[in-house]
Design a protein around this motif. Structure first.
Motif, PDB file in Angstrom:
ATOM      1  N   ALA D  30     -43.821  -9.417  18.746  1.00  0.00           N
ATOM      2  CA  ALA D  30     -44.757  -9.957  19.736  1.00  0.00           C
ATOM      3  C   ALA D  30     -44.939  -9.018  20.920  1.00  0.00           C
ATOM      4  N   GLN D  31     -43.944  -8.173  21.186  1.00  0.00           N
ATOM      5  CA  GLN D  31     -44.151  -7.235  22.297  1.00  0.00           C
ATOM      6  C   GLN D  31     -44.490  -5.823  21.786  1.00  0.00           C
ATOM      7  N   GLY D  32     -45.124  -5.790  20.619  1.00  0.00           N
ATOM      8  CA  GLY D  32     -45.657  -4.513  20.151  1.00  0.00           C
ATOM      9  C   GLY D  32     -44.623  -3.587  19.571  1.00  0.00           C
ATOM     10  N   ARG D  33     -43.606  -4.159  18.931  1.00  0.00           N
ATOM     11  CA  ARG D  33     -42.560  -3.374  18.273  1.00  0.00           C
ATOM     12  C   ARG D  33     -41.836  -2.437  19.224  1.00  0.00           C
ATOM     13  N   THR D  34     -41.524  -2.915  20.376  1.00  0.00           N
ATOM     14  CA  THR D  34     -40.723  -2.123  21.308  1.00  0.00           C
ATOM     15  C   THR D  34     -39.474  -2.913  21.671  1.00  0.00           C
ATOM     16  N   GLY D  35     -38.517  -2.231  22.260  1.00  0.00           N
ATOM     17  CA  GLY D  35     -37.366  -2.897  22.859  1.00  0.00           C
ATOM     18  C   GLY D  35     -36.189  -3.149  21.952  1.00  0.00           C
ATOM     19  N   LEU D  36     -36.288  -2.769  20.686  1.00  0.00           N
ATOM     20  CA  LEU D  36     -35.197  -3.052  19.763  1.00  0.00           C
ATOM     21  C   LEU D  36     -34.072  -2.032  19.947  1.00  0.00           C
ATOM     22  N   LEU D  37     -32.851  -2.508  20.083  1.00  0.00           N
ATOM     23  CA  LEU D  37     -31.707  -1.594  20.104  1.00  0.00           C
ATOM     24  C   LEU D  37     -31.346  -1.222  18.661  1.00  0.00           C
ATOM     25  N   GLY D  38     -30.507  -0.207  18.488  1.00  0.00           N
ATOM     26  CA  GLY D  38     -30.251   0.369  17.163  1.00  0.00           C
ATOM     27  C   GLY D  38     -29.541  -0.562  16.189  1.00  0.00           C
ATOM     28  N   PRO D  39     -29.672  -0.285  14.871  1.00  0.00           N
ATOM     29  CA  PRO D  39     -29.113  -1.164  13.844  1.00  0.00           C
ATOM     30  C   PRO D  39     -27.590  -1.111  13.776  1.00  0.00           C
ATOM     31  N   GLN D  40     -26.959  -0.223  14.504  1.00  0.00           N
ATOM     32  CA  GLN D  40     -25.492  -0.179  14.498  1.00  0.00           C
ATOM     33  C   GLN D  40     -24.891  -1.384  15.214  1.00  0.00           C
ATOM     34  N   LEU D  41     -25.673  -2.073  16.024  1.00  0.00           N
ATOM     35  CA  LEU D  41     -25.144  -3.254  16.719  1.00  0.00           C
ATOM     36  C   LEU D  41     -25.147  -4.452  15.781  1.00  0.00           C
ATOM     37  N   ARG D  42     -23.977  -4.949  15.442  1.00  0.00           N
ATOM     38  CA  ARG D  42     -23.868  -6.087  14.522  1.00  0.00           C
ATOM     39  C   ARG D  42     -23.060  -7.205  15.177  1.00  0.00           C
ATOM     40  N   PRO D  43     -23.395  -8.465  14.861  1.00  0.00           N
ATOM     41  CA  PRO D  43     -22.646  -9.590  15.440  1.00  0.00           C
ATOM     42  C   PRO D  43     -21.243  -9.695  14.842  1.00  0.00           C
ATOM     43  N   ILE D  44     -20.272 -10.161  15.644  1.00  0.00           N
ATOM     44  CA  ILE D  44     -18.907 -10.294  15.101  1.00  0.00           C
ATOM     45  C   ILE D  44     -18.766 -11.523  14.216  1.00  0.00           C
ATOM     46  N   TYR D  45     -19.681 -12.498  14.339  1.00  0.00           N
ATOM     47  CA  TYR D  45     -19.715 -13.618  13.390  1.00  0.00           C
ATOM     48  C   TYR D  45     -21.168 -14.009  13.169  1.00  0.00           C
ATOM     49  N   PRO D  46     -21.515 -14.555  11.986  1.00  0.00           N
ATOM     50  CA  PRO D  46     -22.914 -14.885  11.719  1.00  0.00           C
ATOM     51  C   PRO D  46     -23.343 -16.174  12.405  1.00  0.00           C
ATOM     52  N   GLY D  47     -24.632 -16.278  12.690  1.00  0.00           N
ATOM     53  CA  GLY D  47     -25.203 -17.547  13.120  1.00  0.00           C
ATOM     54  C   GLY D  47     -25.470 -17.703  14.605  1.00  0.00           C
ATOM     55  N   ALA D  48     -24.988 -16.763  15.435  1.00  0.00           N
ATOM     56  CA  ALA D  48     -25.253 -16.888  16.870  1.00  0.00           C
ATOM     57  C   ALA D  48     -26.672 -16.435  17.191  1.00  0.00           C
ATOM     58  N   ARG D  49     -27.301 -17.066  18.144  1.00  0.00           N
ATOM     59  CA  ARG D  49     -28.616 -16.645  18.652  1.00  0.00           C
ATOM     60  C   ARG D  49     -28.661 -16.959  20.144  1.00  0.00           C
ATOM     61  N   ILE D  50     -28.755 -15.912  20.960  1.00  0.00           N
ATOM     62  CA  ILE D  50     -28.728 -16.111  22.410  1.00  0.00           C
ATOM     63  C   ILE D  50     -29.854 -15.343  23.096  1.00  0.00           C
ATOM     64  N   SER D  51     -30.137 -15.760  24.341  1.00  0.00           N
ATOM     65  CA  SER D  51     -30.923 -14.925  25.236  1.00  0.00           C
ATOM     66  C   SER D  51     -30.292 -15.032  26.622  1.00  0.00           C
ATOM     67  N   GLY D  52     -30.581 -14.041  27.473  1.00  0.00           N
ATOM     68  CA  GLY D  52     -30.010 -14.059  28.818  1.00  0.00           C
ATOM     69  C   GLY D  52     -30.490 -12.864  29.608  1.00  0.00           C
ATOM     70  N   SER D  53     -30.117 -12.856  30.890  1.00  0.00           N
ATOM     71  CA  SER D  53     -30.505 -11.751  31.770  1.00  0.00           C
ATOM     72  C   SER D  53     -29.440 -10.662  31.715  1.00  0.00           C
ATOM     73  N   ALA D  54     -29.889  -9.414  31.587  1.00  0.00           N
ATOM     74  CA  ALA D  54     -28.958  -8.307  31.410  1.00  0.00           C
ATOM     75  C   ALA D  54     -28.264  -7.929  32.711  1.00  0.00           C
ATOM     76  N   VAL D  55     -26.939  -7.982  32.698  1.00  0.00           N
ATOM     77  CA  VAL D  55     -26.131  -7.272  33.686  1.00  0.00           C
ATOM     78  C   VAL D  55     -25.645  -6.021  32.958  1.00  0.00           C
ATOM     79  N   THR D  56     -26.009  -4.850  33.485  1.00  0.00           N
ATOM     80  CA  THR D  56     -25.723  -3.617  32.750  1.00  0.00           C
ATOM     81  C   THR D  56     -24.503  -2.901  33.321  1.00  0.00           C
ATOM     82  N   VAL D  57     -23.773  -2.238  32.413  1.00  0.00           N
ATOM     83  CA  VAL D  57     -22.592  -1.484  32.802  1.00  0.00           C
ATOM     84  C   VAL D  57     -22.621  -0.136  32.096  1.00  0.00           C
ATOM     85  N   SER D  58     -22.393   0.921  32.841  1.00  0.00           N
ATOM     86  CA  SER D  58     -22.253   2.251  32.247  1.00  0.00           C
ATOM     87  C   SER D  58     -20.789   2.637  32.340  1.00  0.00           C
ATOM     88  N   VAL D  59     -20.152   2.864  31.178  1.00  0.00           N
ATOM     89  CA  VAL D  59     -18.700   3.101  31.160  1.00  0.00           C
ATOM     90  C   VAL D  59     -18.370   4.505  30.662  1.00  0.00           C
TER      91      VAL D  59
END
Lengths: 229, 229, 229, 229, 229, 229
Positions: D30-59
């Motif tokens: 819906a936002q023109g195929r932008t904004g997706l982070l890479g496929p290496q990010l996987r959930p630790i358990y199946p079935g969760a679906r969340i949204s929220g405001s980003a607090v960002t950290v650079s470590v």
């Protein structure tokens, strides 16, 4: 929306050129260890070292149409930076595009994907930093954008940023920080020259950097080797 | 069942040799973007460009016995293509096998696994395209097959197919299509020569390929840069 | 506990030097296919071949403090072996440390992480075998240990072991086995010389190694090619 | 310079929540195929679906000190987004930090590195999207920054952007576009519902999307199978 | 040339179904350790086990147009096998295509690329074996082919071949060999049942398979442990 | 030389069992962040947590003969640790070997290679930590060794060491240190319990760990967000 921005601000050419002299490792340190693109970007031949102003391109998977569009936006002294929106090893770039960029005075290519005709590009001494060498061609079907901010090999590149590339990889210096980074690189480089002279004479970094006390405080223990013969 | 097929049909030597002149990228395009093996196959030294008739070998994991069997099936002008049935970085091939193949007039090796003695092979100028360089040896315990169809680095290779390999990777041309691919490569190459001359004079691909109207139709927008200073 | 062992036993220098002459592939075979470090370790330039006594360093992630500590423990003829406790591509080592090691007569570096300043190191002919080339710097915050047993690129290295490294990778010979491995390498090398001469004259490995009967017993079938034209 | 920005603008909570209902795949389209982070990010358990405001950290590499700092900046409804400046699989985050974030009403974690205590985090139903699961701990030695723009898994994330995460991965919606993306997602979702009903009845996409003529124009040929029995 | 073959020969449904009962590991062994696709193909949820006749699709990079074309060629009992001509993690397939295939009685999907909407597909119990889970969408711009031989995850698949897939991966049985493979699997399975009963009672494989003498002949030595306390 | 050591020293069963209670992350911290095997080792099903005494096996590429030999050396309470001398994804282990080990009271398998029959092994609740799931079988041709020191997933494992494995990975505790590690884990665990209670009430790690002053000294700056709306 697919846009080509036709006018970008570039850093002062003298500043851009000065950054190449220091090389990627020194510049990266001098700007506080920021701006380095990922280690997957490797040069197609050893020994090249360039700097230039970034003309950025965002390309769809396995489609190099926008690279042709971007050529027109390049000036002498630029470096083309190609970011893809999806993983690809395809060879988006070959010797024809290399000849075209060289004719416009472009100094090199940074691409987070594949490149081909590397024997020809090496012969032409047109340097390329890429994620892969691969002959697989691409199509010209889908639009992208030119001179928009892009994420290339995990790093952010704005159009007009200074690109430095050598055998150690690729580093990006934000345009407005370029003057300061030259100064910081200069200071660092001078200091490294003095250190190098001392090291070459056999002095130890432990003494030059005055590390012995700090190591002892943290608890480092020295022991003779005690393994049985 | 493990079989060695002792007679394979090869393409006309002149046709085989002509394909090397065009190189991998042009041949791959000329046959409709098919036949390219995966980007993991890299040359052990830069600058080699060969073509030849494929003698294929299917080998068990970390076992190079069948390569010794395959040597006998090779003729001058052949290229040995080694496919493994399981992932391996082991060095199935070294300078002794290289000396043996060179003595038979074989032009090079393509192997979806590891190779060793690369300093010696480089000195001999026996070119190898491999997935890894690794000294780990292999055993001679289990049979495989020679001159059967194999999948090498993700591509299908039939015995007698023409192998073209250079710094861009490895491409396979089916034996019965080789004549047509030479013609198509020739046409493509001539066209590229004309294009290269125009690009070197500074003409743009946008104009040479007549892309401007098509880009506008697809909705590409040109704007001056508007980012704040 | 973080320790620096200051005295390690080294193998006889003549034995150490003899191992370099054979190279990694031969030595690895001669000691029963053991001691090879992983294929991810690649030389920063082709053509180097060294041997030396291992001074080992265990370093925390992205922290090269202990390499400075280790320099002091090195003697002429040593090779520094750096193992990390966590995956990293960071450039732990550059030309300043290279100059320091060269001044002490160290022959090279083996590191299961990144290295930088590779153009300078190549110019100095200070050979490095590393997992990555990357300009990303490291900090000096956390202790590690020197001259403890380490796991480097998947292989165990004890301080004082003999390191052999060339274009095929890196192999470790336990100190107390070095004399025997020289003898075994010598025997293997002599045999390979005789075999090479026969292969270069066109004899087949099938005959030299007397494989035909064994292949037949295992059930290998020879057939003329039967694919339809 | 290491900074913690203490006040960030967040999107309207209703808008944020609405985005979770659509899920990553729909929002990304819906936002023109932008904004997706890479496929290496996987959930630790199946079935969760969340949204929220980003607090960002650079470590920094293998150092989780700044995550402790970031916890204080989180509000109910936030999602913590951790980007590292160097590749790492280390477990920067475990159940204690999970308990701390849960106590503050944080909805989940996105981290381009490793996580540990996944059995505990699963039991707590605190969802994490990570590049690795690994028990290796980290230190608290070096500063980073909080609520600065970061590159996480190849995508740009600004503090206050909306994070959507489910079994398909993680998508970022810029804060100021969130309202429009809800509308576009709504339209897309309604259309998909109608399409799904038709597909479930056995209608073909070829007909629903009216593809047959376009396929024929591009030259697609239909043939009965002709392979020999 | 892009072709859709509209009639393919399929194996006898009873034979196809029988193969699912044995599972991938047994079938793979029973047909002489051939036909296994690469380990990168993983199920989106655990516990599914299917077999079916392969409808094959060759797709361009990040373009799923031909999957829509292929749906029409599917019959109840088929399995769709999607091979790509270039590396991609993009999500070529989601719940709408899943609903469409399920409506036609298709039993599952094998794809050497990405899939999305995995929560929905899991809910529908439509099994997929894929190389990645990723929300990135694809375009519908470029033709491919349907029911041609394809290389999928490193293995050759002909249209009409039998596909067996379970938690261990995916195996292909050539259509004309399916009857024989059922027999061989049956024999193997019966033998394994008898072996399992003996193993569960505590008998050793060393005795059941009569290995002791062969081990001794090869030189295996048994020693009490001699490491110092 | 290929040897089977038939008597190994094991840690006190109570000590071994106590270590499982703490789990991998706590044990790894408690013994000074050592002993962790690589992140490539993943459980075949979630939720298992085991400890046991290591029986080690060194296997040749794609050959599982020595696993059959090792079964005989296992006692109730052991964990089998399989290391390979060359990279492999092959499935060295399936449900028959699982049944055999389970009959002997073995608690699980750790293998730096592939495993198969995972649906059956899951049903049996025989836990496995492996680098891959893959149906490809192995041969029984070449010897290896049992109960020798091995490098598994980058970590050193001695026979009789204690193996702890759960959803976070696999950790090795040297036999003679096991008692001390239990004590250290106990202390750490008690402390974590108190910290958890405080965190769950909403206290911040910044305060519990007293970090504010140290952060300020290092130069961390707090600022209100200043990005333009």
């Amino acid at each position: 929306m697919n846009v080509v921005y036709t006018h970008i601000r570039r850093a002062d050419p003298e500043v851009v050129n000065a950054l190449a002299d220091f090389g990627v490792a020194t510049v990266h340190e001098a700007q506080g260890r920021t701006g380095l693109l990922g280690p997957q970007l490797r040069p197609i031949y050893p020994g090249a070292r360039i700097s230039g102003s970034a003309v950025t391109v965002s390309v769809p998977p396995a489609d190099n149409w926008m690279i042709h569009v971007a050529v027109e936006q390049c000036q002498p002294g630029d470096v083309l930076v190609v970011a893809r929106t999806s993983y690809s090893d395809a060879g988006y770039f070959g010797e024809l595009l290399g000849a075209s960029l060289a004719a416009r005075g472009v100094r090199g290519l940074v691409i987070d994907a594949g490149v081909r005709d590397v024997a020809d590009l090496t012969r032409m001494r047109f340097p390329v930093w890429s994620k892969a060498v691969y002959a697989q061609g691409t199509v010209k079907e889908t639009l992208g954008s030119v001179n928009v901010p892009v994420v290339c090999a995990g790093g952010l590149v704005n159009p007009g940023d200074v690109v430095i590339a050598d055998d150690d990889g690729v580093c990006i210096v934000p345009r407005l920080e370029a003057v300061n980074v030259v100064k910081a690189s200069d200071a660092r480089s001078a200091k490294e020259t003095r250190t190098r002279e001392r090291l070459e004479k056999g002095e130890l970094g432990l003494d030059i950097y005055d590390m012995r006390e700090k190591l002892a405080k943290r608890g480092l223990i020295y022991r003779p080797q005690s393994l049985p013969e």
